[in-house]
Design a protein around this motif. Sequence first.
Motif, PDB file in Angstrom:
ATOM      1  N   VAL A 273      42.207  20.657  47.873  1.00 29.36           N
ATOM      2  CA  VAL A 273      41.881  21.499  48.895  1.00 29.36           C
ATOM      3  C   VAL A 273      41.916  22.920  48.622  1.00 29.36           C
ATOM      4  O   VAL A 273      43.138  23.468  48.331  1.00 29.36           O
ATOM      5  CB  VAL A 273      42.458  21.069  50.325  1.00 29.36           C
ATOM      6  CG1 VAL A 273      41.814  22.043  51.570  1.00 29.36           C
ATOM      7  CG2 VAL A 273      42.405  19.725  50.517  1.00 29.36           C
ATOM      8  N   LYS A 274      40.834  23.772  48.753  1.00 31.45           N
ATOM      9  CA  LYS A 274      41.004  25.242  48.807  1.00 31.45           C
ATOM     10  C   LYS A 274      40.403  25.778  49.924  1.00 31.45           C
ATOM     11  O   LYS A 274      39.680  25.193  50.638  1.00 31.45           O
ATOM     12  CB  LYS A 274      39.985  25.725  47.750  1.00 31.45           C
ATOM     13  CG  LYS A 274      40.475  25.077  46.574  1.00 31.45           C
ATOM     14  CD  LYS A 274      41.707  25.517  45.644  1.00 31.45           C
ATOM     15  CE  LYS A 274      42.032  25.201  44.303  1.00 31.45           C
ATOM     16  NZ  LYS A 274      43.525  25.509  43.874  1.00 31.45           N
ATOM     17  N   TYR A 275      41.132  26.969  50.446  1.00 31.90           N
ATOM     18  CA  TYR A 275      40.620  27.910  51.634  1.00 31.90           C
ATOM     19  C   TYR A 275      40.274  29.148  51.053  1.00 31.90           C
ATOM     20  O   TYR A 275      39.190  29.460  50.549  1.00 31.90           O
ATOM     21  CB  TYR A 275      41.391  27.854  52.727  1.00 31.90           C
ATOM     22  CG  TYR A 275      40.733  28.373  53.861  1.00 31.90           C
ATOM     23  CD1 TYR A 275      39.641  28.390  54.490  1.00 31.90           C
ATOM     24  CD2 TYR A 275      41.457  29.818  54.469  1.00 31.90           C
ATOM     25  CE1 TYR A 275      38.963  29.071  55.549  1.00 31.90           C
ATOM     26  CE2 TYR A 275      40.723  30.390  55.356  1.00 31.90           C
ATOM     27  CZ  TYR A 275      39.724  30.139  56.027  1.00 31.90           C
ATOM     28  OH  TYR A 275      38.882  30.930  56.889  1.00 31.90           O
ATOM     29  N   SER A 276      41.138  30.111  50.668  1.00 33.36           N
ATOM     30  CA  SER A 276      41.008  31.291  50.342  1.00 33.36           C
ATOM     31  C   SER A 276      41.024  31.490  48.964  1.00 33.36           C
ATOM     32  O   SER A 276      40.744  32.406  48.548  1.00 33.36           O
ATOM     33  CB  SER A 276      41.895  32.460  51.096  1.00 33.36           C
ATOM     34  OG  SER A 276      43.175  32.108  50.846  1.00 33.36           O
ATOM     35  N   GLU A 277      41.660  30.232  48.343  1.00 34.21           N
ATOM     36  CA  GLU A 277      42.150  30.467  47.063  1.00 34.21           C
ATOM     37  C   GLU A 277      40.863  30.346  46.142  1.00 34.21           C
ATOM     38  O   GLU A 277      39.839  29.729  46.545  1.00 34.21           O
ATOM     39  CB  GLU A 277      43.057  29.254  46.567  1.00 34.21           C
ATOM     40  CG  GLU A 277      44.222  29.369  47.494  1.00 34.21           C
ATOM     41  CD  GLU A 277      44.209  28.488  48.654  1.00 34.21           C
ATOM     42  OE1 GLU A 277      45.399  28.499  49.385  1.00 34.21           O
ATOM     43  OE2 GLU A 277      43.224  28.139  49.175  1.00 34.21           O
ATOM     44  N   SER A 278      40.984  30.619  44.792  1.00 35.41           N
ATOM     45  CA  SER A 278      39.925  30.517  43.748  1.00 35.41           C
ATOM     46  C   SER A 278      40.443  29.209  42.956  1.00 35.41           C
ATOM     47  O   SER A 278      41.435  28.565  43.424  1.00 35.41           O
ATOM     48  CB  SER A 278      39.551  31.745  42.989  1.00 35.41           C
ATOM     49  OG  SER A 278      40.676  31.912  42.134  1.00 35.41           O
TER      50      SER A 278
ATOM     51  N   CYS B  42      44.675  43.788  57.288  1.00 37.38           N
ATOM     52  CA  CYS B  42      44.254  42.910  56.226  1.00 37.38           C
ATOM     53  C   CYS B  42      43.776  43.605  54.940  1.00 37.38           C
ATOM     54  O   CYS B  42      43.180  42.968  54.188  1.00 37.38           O
ATOM     55  CB  CYS B  42      43.104  42.130  56.811  1.00 37.38           C
ATOM     56  SG  CYS B  42      43.638  40.983  58.261  1.00 37.38           S
ATOM     57  N   TYR B  43      44.398  44.875  54.671  1.00 39.14           N
ATOM     58  CA  TYR B  43      43.806  45.506  53.580  1.00 39.14           C
ATOM     59  C   TYR B  43      44.730  45.201  52.425  1.00 39.14           C
ATOM     60  O   TYR B  43      45.852  45.670  52.216  1.00 39.14           O
ATOM     61  CB  TYR B  43      43.780  47.065  53.587  1.00 39.14           C
ATOM     62  CG  TYR B  43      43.192  47.698  52.202  1.00 39.14           C
ATOM     63  CD1 TYR B  43      41.979  47.806  51.940  1.00 39.14           C
ATOM     64  CD2 TYR B  43      44.040  48.689  51.811  1.00 39.14           C
ATOM     65  CE1 TYR B  43      41.445  48.211  50.762  1.00 39.14           C
ATOM     66  CE2 TYR B  43      43.964  49.338  50.487  1.00 39.14           C
ATOM     67  CZ  TYR B  43      42.474  49.378  50.111  1.00 39.14           C
ATOM     68  OH  TYR B  43      42.008  49.817  49.030  1.00 39.14           O
ATOM     69  N   GLU B  44      44.090  44.289  51.599  1.00 39.75           N
ATOM     70  CA  GLU B  44      44.796  44.010  50.310  1.00 39.75           C
ATOM     71  C   GLU B  44      44.062  44.308  49.012  1.00 39.75           C
ATOM     72  O   GLU B  44      43.021  43.702  48.987  1.00 39.75           O
ATOM     73  CB  GLU B  44      45.130  42.598  50.276  1.00 39.75           C
ATOM     74  CG  GLU B  44      46.171  42.059  51.633  1.00 39.75           C
ATOM     75  CD  GLU B  44      47.606  42.688  51.368  1.00 39.75           C
ATOM     76  OE1 GLU B  44      47.983  42.884  50.265  1.00 39.75           O
ATOM     77  OE2 GLU B  44      47.970  43.203  52.425  1.00 39.75           O
ATOM     78  N   LYS B  45      44.262  45.274  47.963  1.00 41.48           N
ATOM     79  CA  LYS B  45      43.205  45.685  47.227  1.00 41.48           C
ATOM     80  C   LYS B  45      42.904  44.519  46.011  1.00 41.48           C
ATOM     81  O   LYS B  45      41.964  44.901  45.471  1.00 41.48           O
ATOM     82  CB  LYS B  45      43.843  46.944  46.358  1.00 41.48           C
ATOM     83  CG  LYS B  45      45.340  46.745  45.562  1.00 41.48           C
ATOM     84  CD  LYS B  45      45.620  48.076  45.040  1.00 41.48           C
ATOM     85  CE  LYS B  45      46.857  47.626  44.201  1.00 41.48           C
ATOM     86  NZ  LYS B  45      47.341  49.278  43.553  1.00 41.48           N
ATOM     87  N   HIS B  46      43.735  43.552  46.185  1.00 39.21           N
ATOM     88  CA  HIS B  46      43.399  42.477  44.970  1.00 39.21           C
ATOM     89  C   HIS B  46      42.571  41.223  45.644  1.00 39.21           C
ATOM     90  O   HIS B  46      42.302  40.594  44.793  1.00 39.21           O
ATOM     91  CB  HIS B  46      44.590  41.889  44.469  1.00 39.21           C
ATOM     92  CG  HIS B  46      45.399  43.149  43.661  1.00 39.21           C
ATOM     93  ND1 HIS B  46      44.826  43.717  42.617  1.00 39.21           N
ATOM     94  CD2 HIS B  46      46.647  43.661  43.837  1.00 39.21           C
ATOM     95  CE1 HIS B  46      45.729  44.619  42.186  1.00 39.21           C
ATOM     96  NE2 HIS B  46      46.704  44.524  42.562  1.00 39.21           N
ATOM     97  N   ASP B  47      42.319  41.367  46.741  1.00 39.96           N
ATOM     98  CA  ASP B  47      41.393  40.379  47.490  1.00 39.96           C
ATOM     99  C   ASP B  47      39.996  40.609  47.166  1.00 39.96           C
ATOM    100  O   ASP B  47      39.333  41.499  46.661  1.00 39.96           O
ATOM    101  CB  ASP B  47      41.265  40.493  49.126  1.00 39.96           C
ATOM    102  CG  ASP B  47      42.590  39.895  49.526  1.00 39.96           C
ATOM    103  OD1 ASP B  47      43.526  39.320  48.977  1.00 39.96           O
ATOM    104  OD2 ASP B  47      42.879  40.079  50.961  1.00 39.96           O
TER     105      ASP B  47
END
Length: 356
Positions: free
Chosen positions: A192-197, A26-31
């Motif tokens: 509806v949003k979940y992980s999104e901004s 799950c390593y994503e540097k832009h998260d």
Amino acid sequence: MASSFFRPQHNRLPIVPVEVLKKHHCYEKHDNRFRSCARVLQACWRAEQDLPIGTYDDRQGRRRRIGSLLNASVADAGRNFLTPAVAHVARRAVAYQESGAMIEQGRLFRNLLSSMPLCFNLFAPLALDLKLGTKVMRRLFPAANIRAVAQILFEHSPGRLHPELTGDRSAFDVGVVYLRSDGQRGFLGFEVKYSESLQDLASSEPNPRYDALADASGLFKEPLSAVLRVNPLQQLFREHLLTQAALMRGDWAEATFALVGPATNHLVQRGAELYAAHLQPALEGQVPFVNLTLEQVIHALELAGQADYAAALHDRYCAWWKLDALVEQALAVKSQQWNLRPLTATAPIALIGKAA
């Protein structure tokens, strides 16, 4: 009454240690902070369900495993959804999508982190049982005159590119059409949003139709404010205008525009607060804006008699305490016992104090 599956939450989610992110692919540097937590939670849910991990090919052609993606075979089987019935509703929505709708099937079927499958997991049971939908919507929108929910639509617009509306491709993630006690129709439009901004990718180029609608609607304290037309507010602004324009056109007798997102998604919650600060109190003939947390919607499902399904939803999308053990374990690995070296012989501390 508090839900049986709700547990006390921390004031804030953790910054997940890199070792944990890498262990779960799950390593994503832009998260951002919330998105990394949500990615790990989805990876944990996938593992608990014994679903194989999916892969992603980057621009350099390198293939990587990502914990929040499903393997193609289980994705095709519909396992991004909580039940086979929900998966069927999603497939039917794809098959009969509105002209100009943008249902990206990769996000819908493979991406555990996306709000798109969340929309179906959250609203498809209401579409399958309109009496249940009526109970839930009445609880969430007590000010609306909801006699019975008549229809639930996914990726819906009352008129893409229609000049009487916003003249653009704006659409709701979910639209709920209901009948009022007087027999007229009402409408609830959901983003509806979940992980999104709220960092929308749509163009922020000047649109004269927005200006005319914003001024005519009476919704805004400053209708021509530039802040409403750029991120993080532009998507809420456009969809609110779309709802108001359709109401003014006579599509419905009343309407509400609602945002749904996790209480812990700080970017969404801050954006909602900022947007609300630009609004006038809604009067008759105007569309109110309602900010609902994902947890509130799940709780409404529980109170409507769907406790088991609500628990499954909460476990997948909001069980943040699962991260605690992972973080504590990673921190414990770095904790080593050590002792200070004994001091060498020096002048007594009392003498040093006198000299000072």
